[in-house]
Design a protein around this motif. Sequence first.
Motif, PDB file in Angstrom:
ATOM      1  N   SER A   1      49.545  56.134  55.289  1.00 46.07           N
ATOM      2  CA  SER A   1      49.846  57.140  54.266  1.00 46.07           C
ATOM      3  C   SER A   1      48.771  57.229  53.195  1.00 46.07           C
ATOM      4  CB  SER A   1      51.184  56.823  53.590  1.00 46.07           C
ATOM      5  OG  SER A   1      52.217  56.819  54.533  1.00 46.07           O
ATOM      6  N   PHE A   2      48.278  56.079  52.742  1.00 45.83           N
ATOM      7  CA  PHE A   2      47.356  56.064  51.608  1.00 45.83           C
ATOM      8  C   PHE A   2      45.900  55.873  51.996  1.00 45.83           C
ATOM      9  CE2 PHE A   2      51.366  54.764  49.587  1.00 45.83           C
ATOM     10  CZ  PHE A   2      51.415  55.691  48.560  1.00 45.83           C
ATOM     11  N   GLY A   3      45.647  55.360  53.162  1.00 45.14           N
ATOM     12  CA  GLY A   3      44.269  55.118  53.596  1.00 45.14           C
ATOM     13  C   GLY A   3      44.064  53.683  54.027  1.00 45.14           C
ATOM     14  N   ALA A   4      43.383  53.518  55.110  1.00 39.66           N
ATOM     15  CA  ALA A   4      43.150  52.181  55.665  1.00 39.66           C
ATOM     16  C   ALA A   4      42.165  51.416  54.785  1.00 39.66           C
ATOM     17  CB  ALA A   4      42.620  52.296  57.086  1.00 39.66           C
TER      18      ALA A   4
ATOM     19  N   SER B   1      41.097  40.322  46.185  1.00 43.39           N
ATOM     20  CA  SER B   1      41.442  41.712  45.859  1.00 43.39           C
ATOM     21  C   SER B   1      40.224  42.468  45.359  1.00 43.39           C
ATOM     22  CB  SER B   1      42.553  41.744  44.801  1.00 43.39           C
ATOM     23  OG  SER B   1      43.698  41.136  45.294  1.00 43.39           O
ATOM     24  N   ARG B   2      39.713  43.354  46.197  1.00 46.27           N
ATOM     25  CA  ARG B   2      38.522  44.126  45.857  1.00 46.27           C
ATOM     26  C   ARG B   2      38.730  45.630  46.044  1.00 46.27           C
ATOM     27  NH1 ARG B   2      37.169  40.030  43.766  1.00 46.27           N
ATOM     28  NH2 ARG B   2      35.642  38.540  44.468  1.00 46.27           N
ATOM     29  N   GLN B   3      39.917  46.035  46.510  1.00 48.34           N
ATOM     30  CA  GLN B   3      40.172  47.436  46.810  1.00 48.34           C
ATOM     31  C   GLN B   3      41.420  47.893  46.056  1.00 48.34           C
ATOM     32  OE1 GLN B   3      39.669  48.374  51.076  1.00 48.34           O
ATOM     33  NE2 GLN B   3      39.160  46.219  51.354  1.00 48.34           N
ATOM     34  N   GLU B   4      41.919  49.039  46.429  1.00 47.10           N
ATOM     35  CA  GLU B   4      43.156  49.529  45.833  1.00 47.10           C
ATOM     36  C   GLU B   4      44.310  48.612  46.210  1.00 47.10           C
ATOM     37  OE1 GLU B   4      43.469  52.112  43.752  1.00 47.10           O
ATOM     38  OE2 GLU B   4      41.335  52.550  43.881  1.00 47.10           O
ATOM     39  N   TRP B   5      45.367  48.630  45.425  1.00 44.74           N
ATOM     40  CA  TRP B   5      46.494  47.710  45.646  1.00 44.74           C
ATOM     41  C   TRP B   5      47.071  47.808  47.054  1.00 44.74           C
ATOM     42  CZ3 TRP B   5      51.240  49.459  47.142  1.00 44.74           C
ATOM     43  CH2 TRP B   5      51.496  50.822  46.952  1.00 44.74           C
ATOM     44  N   TYR B   6      47.220  49.033  47.550  1.00 43.24           N
ATOM     45  CA  TYR B   6      47.836  49.208  48.866  1.00 43.24           C
ATOM     46  C   TYR B   6      46.909  48.700  49.979  1.00 43.24           C
ATOM     47  CZ  TYR B   6      45.043  53.474  48.593  1.00 43.24           C
ATOM     48  OH  TYR B   6      44.011  54.356  48.424  1.00 43.24           O
ATOM     49  N   GLN B   7      45.603  48.842  49.782  1.00 45.66           N
ATOM     50  CA  GLN B   7      44.657  48.333  50.778  1.00 45.66           C
ATOM     51  C   GLN B   7      44.661  46.804  50.793  1.00 45.66           C
ATOM     52  OE1 GLN B   7      41.400  50.545  49.100  1.00 45.66           O
ATOM     53  NE2 GLN B   7      41.271  51.866  50.900  1.00 45.66           N
ATOM     54  N   ASN B   8      44.704  46.194  49.600  1.00 43.15           N
ATOM     55  CA  ASN B   8      44.803  44.740  49.522  1.00 43.15           C
ATOM     56  C   ASN B   8      46.090  44.253  50.184  1.00 43.15           C
ATOM     57  OD1 ASN B   8      42.406  44.380  48.045  1.00 43.15           O
ATOM     58  ND2 ASN B   8      43.448  44.821  46.138  1.00 43.15           N
ATOM     59  N   LEU B   9      47.178  44.978  49.957  1.00 44.40           N
ATOM     60  CA  LEU B   9      48.471  44.599  50.522  1.00 44.40           C
ATOM     61  C   LEU B   9      48.474  44.695  52.042  1.00 44.40           C
ATOM     62  CD1 LEU B   9      51.068  43.580  49.316  1.00 44.40           C
ATOM     63  CD2 LEU B   9      51.913  45.910  49.239  1.00 44.40           C
ATOM     64  N   VAL B  10      47.848  45.727  52.581  1.00 45.81           N
ATOM     65  CA  VAL B  10      47.769  45.881  54.044  1.00 45.81           C
ATOM     66  C   VAL B  10      46.998  44.702  54.640  1.00 45.81           C
ATOM     67  CG1 VAL B  10      46.746  47.260  55.907  1.00 45.81           C
ATOM     68  CG2 VAL B  10      48.026  48.391  54.080  1.00 45.81           C
TER      69      VAL B  10
END
Length: 199
Positions: free
Chosen positions: A31-34, A150-159
């Motif tokens: 949804s948000f980007g890989a 954690s170096r990316q957006e929150w959702y990318q870090n979570l993935v």
Amino acid sequence: ASRGTGKLNPISLSLWMSIVGSLSMIVVGLSFGAPELTAFQLSVSFLSSICFSSGFIIMLKAFKYGPVGIVAPIANAYALFTTLAAVLFFNVKLSTPILVGILTVVIGVSMVSYSKPKPGEFKNEKLTIILSIVALCFFGSGFLLLDRASRQEWYQNLVILQLTGLLVSILFWLILQKINRIQDLKKAVHDPLYSIAGL
């Protein structure tokens, strides 16, 4: 999670929770980007996942020996460990509002989750407290490593964290299967009827 410890092995419960979490994270990622996968972020996320999975499994073990109302407040006070380690090892400077916020969260979680143990609720009080503190240290270390990864957006870090967590859970489960198989073979050597009954 504490109710599941009576029915499932903690490692199997951790695996199933990781599978469910990973399926939801795939939806978030689509949804948000890989996320961009870097060797540094993957390796530190993998170490963080080992800490989280170990802490979770140890906390589930603690639930077997003592009440949730004691285990949860201790294990969930990991913010204190993370803060102390960040100050000692990474020279993080803390402001008064941050310290007040951390203490408020820890005290709030403790107040919500603490309950006075009922007579006979502890199977082993000392082991419950030791396992809870060890879980706290693993959770705290996991969050400390997660902050470094954690170096990316929150959702990318979570993935990334969820997928490395799934990998760690699968590895732990495979190790458990190997240990169980070795124990079964040892029993079969000493008791030939055991191996026939297992068929």
